[in-house]
Design a protein around this motif. Structure first.
Motif, PDB file in Angstrom:
ATOM      1  N   PRO A  15      44.460 -73.067 134.564  1.00 13.30           N
ATOM      2  CA  PRO A  15      43.058 -73.220 134.721  1.00 13.30           C
ATOM      3  C   PRO A  15      42.750 -72.512 136.307  1.00 13.30           C
ATOM      4  O   PRO A  15      43.810 -72.881 137.299  1.00 13.30           O
ATOM      5  CB  PRO A  15      42.775 -74.554 134.933  1.00 13.30           C
ATOM      6  N   GLU A  16      41.503 -71.882 136.455  1.00 12.31           N
ATOM      7  CA  GLU A  16      41.183 -71.242 137.717  1.00 12.31           C
ATOM      8  C   GLU A  16      40.002 -72.125 138.535  1.00 12.31           C
ATOM      9  O   GLU A  16      39.229 -72.666 137.779  1.00 12.31           O
ATOM     10  CB  GLU A  16      40.817 -69.698 137.635  1.00 12.31           C
ATOM     11  N   VAL A  17      40.294 -72.458 139.767  1.00 14.92           N
ATOM     12  CA  VAL A  17      39.366 -73.289 140.431  1.00 14.92           C
ATOM     13  C   VAL A  17      38.356 -72.455 141.063  1.00 14.92           C
ATOM     14  O   VAL A  17      38.463 -71.516 141.542  1.00 14.92           O
ATOM     15  CB  VAL A  17      40.037 -73.854 141.783  1.00 14.92           C
ATOM     16  N   VAL A  18      37.081 -72.960 140.302  1.00 19.23           N
ATOM     17  CA  VAL A  18      36.075 -72.053 140.571  1.00 19.23           C
ATOM     18  C   VAL A  18      35.270 -72.586 141.877  1.00 19.23           C
ATOM     19  O   VAL A  18      34.641 -71.909 142.952  1.00 19.23           O
ATOM     20  CB  VAL A  18      34.948 -71.977 139.502  1.00 19.23           C
ATOM     21  N   SER A  19      34.948 -73.759 141.929  1.00 18.95           N
ATOM     22  CA  SER A  19      34.248 -74.500 142.831  1.00 18.95           C
ATOM     23  C   SER A  19      34.666 -75.927 143.277  1.00 18.95           C
ATOM     24  O   SER A  19      35.286 -76.469 142.225  1.00 18.95           O
ATOM     25  CB  SER A  19      32.575 -74.619 142.740  1.00 18.95           C
ATOM     26  N   ILE A  25      35.691 -80.847 141.337  1.00 17.85           N
ATOM     27  CA  ILE A  25      36.437 -79.568 141.224  1.00 17.85           C
ATOM     28  C   ILE A  25      35.884 -79.064 139.790  1.00 17.85           C
ATOM     29  O   ILE A  25      36.390 -79.429 138.808  1.00 17.85           O
ATOM     30  CB  ILE A  25      37.987 -79.423 141.436  1.00 17.85           C
ATOM     31  N   SER A  26      35.543 -77.833 139.922  1.00 18.75           N
ATOM     32  CA  SER A  26      35.233 -77.065 138.780  1.00 18.75           C
ATOM     33  C   SER A  26      36.264 -76.120 138.487  1.00 18.75           C
ATOM     34  O   SER A  26      36.678 -75.338 139.173  1.00 18.75           O
ATOM     35  CB  SER A  26      33.856 -76.504 138.808  1.00 18.75           C
ATOM     36  N   LEU A  27      36.715 -76.003 137.158  1.00 19.93           N
ATOM     37  CA  LEU A  27      37.715 -75.480 136.686  1.00 19.93           C
ATOM     38  C   LEU A  27      37.152 -74.562 135.522  1.00 19.93           C
ATOM     39  O   LEU A  27      36.223 -74.626 134.700  1.00 19.93           O
ATOM     40  CB  LEU A  27      38.832 -76.172 136.127  1.00 19.93           C
ATOM     41  N   ARG A  28      37.688 -73.217 135.353  1.00 15.48           N
ATOM     42  CA  ARG A  28      37.546 -72.267 134.402  1.00 15.48           C
ATOM     43  C   ARG A  28      38.658 -71.948 133.510  1.00 15.48           C
ATOM     44  O   ARG A  28      39.773 -71.979 134.035  1.00 15.48           O
ATOM     45  CB  ARG A  28      36.888 -70.984 135.035  1.00 15.48           C
ATOM     46  N   ILE A  29      38.522 -72.067 132.189  1.00 15.16           N
ATOM     47  CA  ILE A  29      39.558 -71.729 131.306  1.00 15.16           C
ATOM     48  C   ILE A  29      39.282 -70.201 130.610  1.00 15.16           C
ATOM     49  O   ILE A  29      38.173 -69.896 130.291  1.00 15.16           O
ATOM     50  CB  ILE A  29      39.732 -72.694 130.116  1.00 15.16           C
ATOM     51  N   GLN A  30      40.444 -69.609 130.841  1.00 15.13           N
ATOM     52  CA  GLN A  30      40.601 -68.304 129.916  1.00 15.13           C
ATOM     53  C   GLN A  30      40.989 -68.587 128.322  1.00 15.13           C
ATOM     54  O   GLN A  30      42.250 -68.967 128.167  1.00 15.13           O
ATOM     55  CB  GLN A  30      41.554 -67.248 130.746  1.00 15.13           C
ATOM     56  N   LYS A  31      39.861 -68.280 127.576  1.00 12.06           N
ATOM     57  CA  LYS A  31      40.273 -68.752 126.301  1.00 12.06           C
ATOM     58  C   LYS A  31      41.293 -67.574 125.720  1.00 12.06           C
ATOM     59  O   LYS A  31      40.978 -66.221 125.816  1.00 12.06           O
ATOM     60  CB  LYS A  31      39.056 -68.693 125.169  1.00 12.06           C
TER      61      LYS A  31
END
Length: 379
Positions: A15-19, A25-31
């Protein structure tokens, strides 16, 4: 909820830490492509902090203590309820809730630290920073006033001892009233600042929610834009293919013309080849005639050579006969020479024997002659 690990399900990237804030902590998932469409796939993120107890093996490996989260379907996931100034690691996996199946865990994210309260306050906005500055200024002012009062009390200690106890009590009450008034004022200001801080926190949570929604919308817009770009690229490719097809047709027409010209050249070459074949047949007949003449001449030369060979053989036989006769004569002469040599050798031996017999007699006669000469001399 327990899930069964299925190796055929896709493995997510880290997962990528966005903010981040001091408590989230907000994370983004690459589907992955397999999870797009109508498939009922969701995602699950777990976290582990450095402050949580972790066990170590004898080889130095670290075993994290993980905290699960509820599955979610979007690309963005705000992880809340974190501790300030704490380092966390995260990992995610694909979950099929209906079948109670899940994929392998993704690799760990890099260490992500939450903000401290001061860092979060600095990040939240200028209003809260101004409130902190005011609070610090008021604390400094209060400390200076207390120090002044302490100085006044210490400086006027001798005078207050000379005054009466009533005057001292009144002064202390007056100073206490002033201090109580200032303390009440400071408490009111602190409560106002606390309410402002609470308002800022609620506003910050709303901002985080809005940021999450904006990021989701941005991802959707990015997906739509990529699809549009794919459509535009497809149209450009179709135009390119059409132009390429036209060029290929022109090239095919030119090639057909070249093929027709080549067929004409081949026809002319075949005619010239037939002419060449006729000429070659004539040349072959001439060569056969010349070969017959050559064979006849060779046969004549062979007959002449055979006659010459017979003559040479007769001459060789005659020479051989004469040589054999000469050889016989030479053999006879050699035998005679050997016989005469043997006779000479025998005669030489006889002469040597006679010489050996005569020599002592001659010596004896010479001795006798010598004696006789001496006798004659004596007489």
């Amino acid at each position: 909820m327990q899930f069964t690990v299925m190796p055929e399900l896709p493995v997510l990237p880290p997962p990528e830490v966005v903010s981040k804030t001091d408590q989230s902590i907000s994370l983004r998932i690459q589907k992955p492509p397999q999870t797009d469409g109508d498939a009922p796939f969701t995602f699950q993120i777990v976290r582990s902090s450095r402050r949580s107890p972790a066990s170590h093996s004898e080889h130095g490996y670290v075993y994290y203590s993980w905290s699960d989260s509820a599955p979610f379907a979007g690309k963005m996931m705000p992880v809340k309820g974190l501790s300030p100034n704490t380092t966390y690691v995260f990992r995610a996996r694909v979950v099929h809730e209906a079948a109670r199946q899940c994929g392998e865990w993704s690799p760990l994210t890099p260490y992500a630290r939450t903000f401290t309260e001061e860092e979060d306050a600095k990040r939240s906005g200028t209003v809260f920073e101004h409130a902190l500055k005011l609070e610090r200024a008021q604390k400094t002012q209060l400390q200076s006033q207390i120090s002044k009062l302490t100085g006044l009390l210490d400086g006027g200690k001798a005078a207050r001892e000379a005054d009466s106890k009533t005057q001292l009590h009144e002064d202390m009450l007056a100073s206490r009233r002033v201090i109580d008034t200032r303390l009440v004022k400071l408490q009111r200001e602190l409560s106002a600042q606390a309410s402002a801080l609470q308002t800022l926190k609620s506003q910050r949570s709303a901002d985080e929610q809005m940021i999450t929604e904006l990021l989701n919308e941005q991802e959707a817009l990015r997906t739509t834009q990529s699809q549009k770009q794919d459509q535009v690229q497809y149209e450009l490719e179709m135009q390119t293919l059409r132009s390429q097809l036209e060029r290929n047709e022109q090239a095919l027409h030119k090639h057909q013309e070249q093929v027709n010209a080549s067929h004409e050249q081949i026809t002319s070459y075949e005619k010239s080849l037939e002419d060449k074949k006729g000429e070659i047949a004539q040349k072959e007949q001439e060569v056969e005639r010349i070969m017959a003449d050559c064979n006849r001449m060779v046969q004549e030369q062979a007959d002449l050579a055979h006659v010459k060979q017979l003559e040479v053989e007769d001459a060789l036989l005659e020479a051989k006969t004469s040589l054999e006769q000469q050889l016989d004569i030479n053999t006879y002469l050699r035998d005679e020479v050997m016989r005469m040599r043997e006779e000479n050798h025998h005669l030489r031996n006889q002469i040597d024997e006679v010489d050996s017999e005569i020599a002592p007699k001659l010596v004896r006669l010479e001795d006798e002659n010598q004696q006789l000469r001496e006798q004659l001399r004596r007489r």
